[in-house]
Design a protein around this motif. Structure first.
Motif, PDB file in Angstrom:
ATOM      1  N   GLY A   1       0.820  -1.209   0.000  1.00 42.47           N
ATOM      2  CA  GLY A   1       0.000   0.000   0.000  1.00 42.47           C
ATOM      3  C   GLY A   1       0.852   1.256   0.000  1.00 42.47           C
ATOM      4  N   LEU A   2       1.958   1.226   0.734  1.00 43.15           N
ATOM      5  CA  LEU A   2       2.860   2.386   0.762  1.00 43.15           C
ATOM      6  C   LEU A   2       3.462   2.653  -0.611  1.00 43.15           C
ATOM      7  N   GLU A   3       3.862   1.589  -1.317  1.00 38.65           N
ATOM      8  CA  GLU A   3       4.428   1.758  -2.657  1.00 38.65           C
ATOM      9  C   GLU A   3       3.384   2.313  -3.628  1.00 38.65           C
ATOM     10  N   LEU A   4       2.159   1.799  -3.536  1.00 43.02           N
ATOM     11  CA  LEU A   4       1.093   2.301  -4.408  1.00 43.02           C
ATOM     12  C   LEU A   4       0.815   3.778  -4.128  1.00 43.02           C
ATOM     13  N   ASN A   5       0.706   4.147  -2.854  1.00 37.74           N
ATOM     14  CA  ASN A   5       0.457   5.545  -2.498  1.00 37.74           C
ATOM     15  C   ASN A   5       1.596   6.455  -2.938  1.00 37.74           C
ATOM     16  N   ALA A   6       2.833   5.983  -2.804  1.00 40.15           N
ATOM     17  CA  ALA A   6       3.984   6.794  -3.207  1.00 40.15           C
ATOM     18  C   ALA A   6       4.060   6.944  -4.723  1.00 40.15           C
ATOM     19  N   SER A   7       3.599   5.944  -5.461  1.00 37.20           N
ATOM     20  CA  SER A   7       3.699   6.005  -6.912  1.00 37.20           C
ATOM     21  C   SER A   7       2.631   6.896  -7.540  1.00 37.20           C
ATOM     22  N   LEU A   8       1.578   7.193  -6.820  1.00 36.38           N
ATOM     23  CA  LEU A   8       0.525   8.081  -7.310  1.00 36.38           C
ATOM     24  C   LEU A   8       0.078   8.996  -6.169  1.00 36.38           C
ATOM     25  N   PRO A   9       0.913   9.990  -5.834  1.00 40.64           N
ATOM     26  CA  PRO A   9       0.681  10.801  -4.632  1.00 40.64           C
ATOM     27  C   PRO A   9      -0.593  11.644  -4.656  1.00 40.64           C
ATOM     28  N   ASP A  10      -1.154  11.926  -5.832  1.00 39.99           N
ATOM     29  CA  ASP A  10      -2.375  12.742  -5.902  1.00 39.99           C
ATOM     30  C   ASP A  10      -3.638  11.957  -5.566  1.00 39.99           C
ATOM     31  N   ALA A  11      -3.548  10.643  -5.510  1.00 34.80           N
ATOM     32  CA  ALA A  11      -4.717   9.804  -5.249  1.00 34.80           C
ATOM     33  C   ALA A  11      -4.985   9.679  -3.755  1.00 34.80           C
ATOM     34  N   THR A  12      -6.266   9.712  -3.413  1.00 32.66           N
ATOM     35  CA  THR A  12      -6.661   9.473  -2.026  1.00 32.66           C
ATOM     36  C   THR A  12      -7.231   8.064  -1.855  1.00 32.66           C
ATOM     37  N   ARG A  13      -7.576   7.433  -2.983  1.00 30.91           N
ATOM     38  CA  ARG A  13      -8.104   6.068  -2.972  1.00 30.91           C
ATOM     39  C   ARG A  13      -7.544   5.333  -4.191  1.00 30.91           C
ATOM     40  N   ILE A  14      -7.098   4.110  -3.991  1.00 29.27           N
ATOM     41  CA  ILE A  14      -6.542   3.324  -5.096  1.00 29.27           C
ATOM     42  C   ILE A  14      -7.292   2.003  -5.182  1.00 29.27           C
ATOM     43  N   GLU A  15      -7.755   1.679  -6.407  1.00 32.66           N
ATOM     44  CA  GLU A  15      -8.507   0.452  -6.645  1.00 32.66           C
ATOM     45  C   GLU A  15      -7.728  -0.478  -7.570  1.00 32.66           C
ATOM     46  N   GLU A  16      -7.697  -1.746  -7.218  1.00 21.83           N
ATOM     47  CA  GLU A  16      -7.005  -2.749  -8.015  1.00 21.83           C
ATOM     48  C   GLU A  16      -7.900  -3.195  -9.171  1.00 21.83           C
ATOM     49  N   MET A  17      -7.305  -3.287 -10.362  1.00 23.99           N
ATOM     50  CA  MET A  17      -8.027  -3.705 -11.562  1.00 23.99           C
ATOM     51  C   MET A  17      -7.297  -4.897 -12.184  1.00 23.99           C
ATOM     52  N   PHE A  18      -8.033  -5.751 -12.871  1.00 24.92           N
ATOM     53  CA  PHE A  18      -7.425  -6.944 -13.463  1.00 24.92           C
ATOM     54  C   PHE A  18      -7.586  -7.029 -14.982  1.00 24.92           C
ATOM     55  N   THR A  19      -8.407  -6.166 -15.563  1.00 16.22           N
ATOM     56  CA  THR A  19      -8.570  -6.203 -17.017  1.00 16.22           C
ATOM     57  C   THR A  19      -8.248  -4.847 -17.608  1.00 16.22           C
ATOM     58  N   PRO A  20      -7.637  -4.741 -18.739  1.00 17.93           N
ATOM     59  CA  PRO A  20      -7.167  -5.832 -19.590  1.00 17.93           C
ATOM     60  C   PRO A  20      -5.880  -6.476 -19.076  1.00 17.93           C
ATOM     61  N   PHE A  21      -5.274  -5.912 -18.028  1.00 18.25           N
ATOM     62  CA  PHE A  21      -4.096  -6.476 -17.370  1.00 18.25           C
ATOM     63  C   PHE A  21      -4.098  -5.943 -15.944  1.00 18.25           C
ATOM     64  N   HIS A  22      -3.259  -6.472 -15.095  1.00 20.05           N
ATOM     65  CA  HIS A  22      -3.212  -6.082 -13.686  1.00 20.05           C
ATOM     66  C   HIS A  22      -2.660  -4.659 -13.550  1.00 20.05           C
ATOM     67  N   HIS A  23      -3.441  -3.772 -12.932  1.00 17.61           N
ATOM     68  CA  HIS A  23      -3.035  -2.389 -12.687  1.00 17.61           C
ATOM     69  C   HIS A  23      -3.912  -1.810 -11.571  1.00 17.61           C
ATOM     70  N   TRP A  24      -3.634  -0.591 -11.185  1.00 16.26           N
ATOM     71  CA  TRP A  24      -4.389   0.077 -10.137  1.00 16.26           C
ATOM     72  C   TRP A  24      -4.795   1.451 -10.649  1.00 16.26           C
ATOM     73  N   LEU A  25      -6.010   1.891 -10.312  1.00 18.95           N
ATOM     74  CA  LEU A  25      -6.477   3.229 -10.643  1.00 18.95           C
ATOM     75  C   LEU A  25      -6.536   4.051  -9.370  1.00 18.95           C
ATOM     76  N   GLY A  26      -6.082   5.300  -9.455  1.00 19.32           N
ATOM     77  CA  GLY A  26      -6.114   6.199  -8.316  1.00 19.32           C
ATOM     78  C   GLY A  26      -7.192   7.250  -8.480  1.00 19.32           C
TER      79      GLY A  26
END
Length: 131
Positions: free
Chosen positions: A28-53
């Motif tokens: 979670g710390l790495e995800l938050n650091a990689s997208l500092p403007d996001a207050t909420r991050i959601e995991e997505m699996f399609t079309p490939f594994h990624h996260w939206l902030g």
């Protein structure tokens, strides 16, 4: 005795292979650091594994990707080096984080001290950079 050593080596190498082939998952710390403007991050699996902030609204402020999920694979001297990339919705790279890998400490120090990650950060995905 030699047979026992051979069996132990095979078991150890199989266990080591199982451990090292585990997918790298960001914290979670790495995800938050990689997208500092996001207050909420959601995991997505399609079309490939990624996260939206998200920053409160329904439109994402950016996305986070792991280099091992996208070709070409980022490889080092020993093998793959997973890099977590946070990108805003305009395609600007906000942050690059080198994740857990099997690279030698010496090689990783060379890469990190070269300033390569800083040269790419702040550029768009289509912009050329001096490497």
């Amino acid at each position: 005795m030699l047979f026992g050593l051979g069996v132990a080596t095979i078991i150890y190498s199989g266990a080591l292979r199982a451990i090292t082939n585990q997918p790298v998952v960001p914290t979670g710390l790495e995800l938050n650091a990689s997208l500092p403007d996001a207050t909420r991050i959601e995991e997505m699996f399609t079309p490939f594994h990624h996260w939206l902030g998200f920053a409160g609204g329904t439109l994402p402020v950016g996305a986070v990707f792991i280099s091992t999920e996208l070709p070409p694979e980022v490889r080092g001297y020993v093998g793959p080096v997973p890099v977590l990339a946070g990108m805003d919705r305009n395609g600007v790279i906000k942050k690059l984080i080198v994740m857990r890998n099997r690279e030698t400490p010496y090689y990783m120090r060379l890469i990190l001290r070269s300033g390569l990650l800083e040269k790419i950060t702040g550029k768009t995905i289509t912009q050329k950079w001096e490497g």
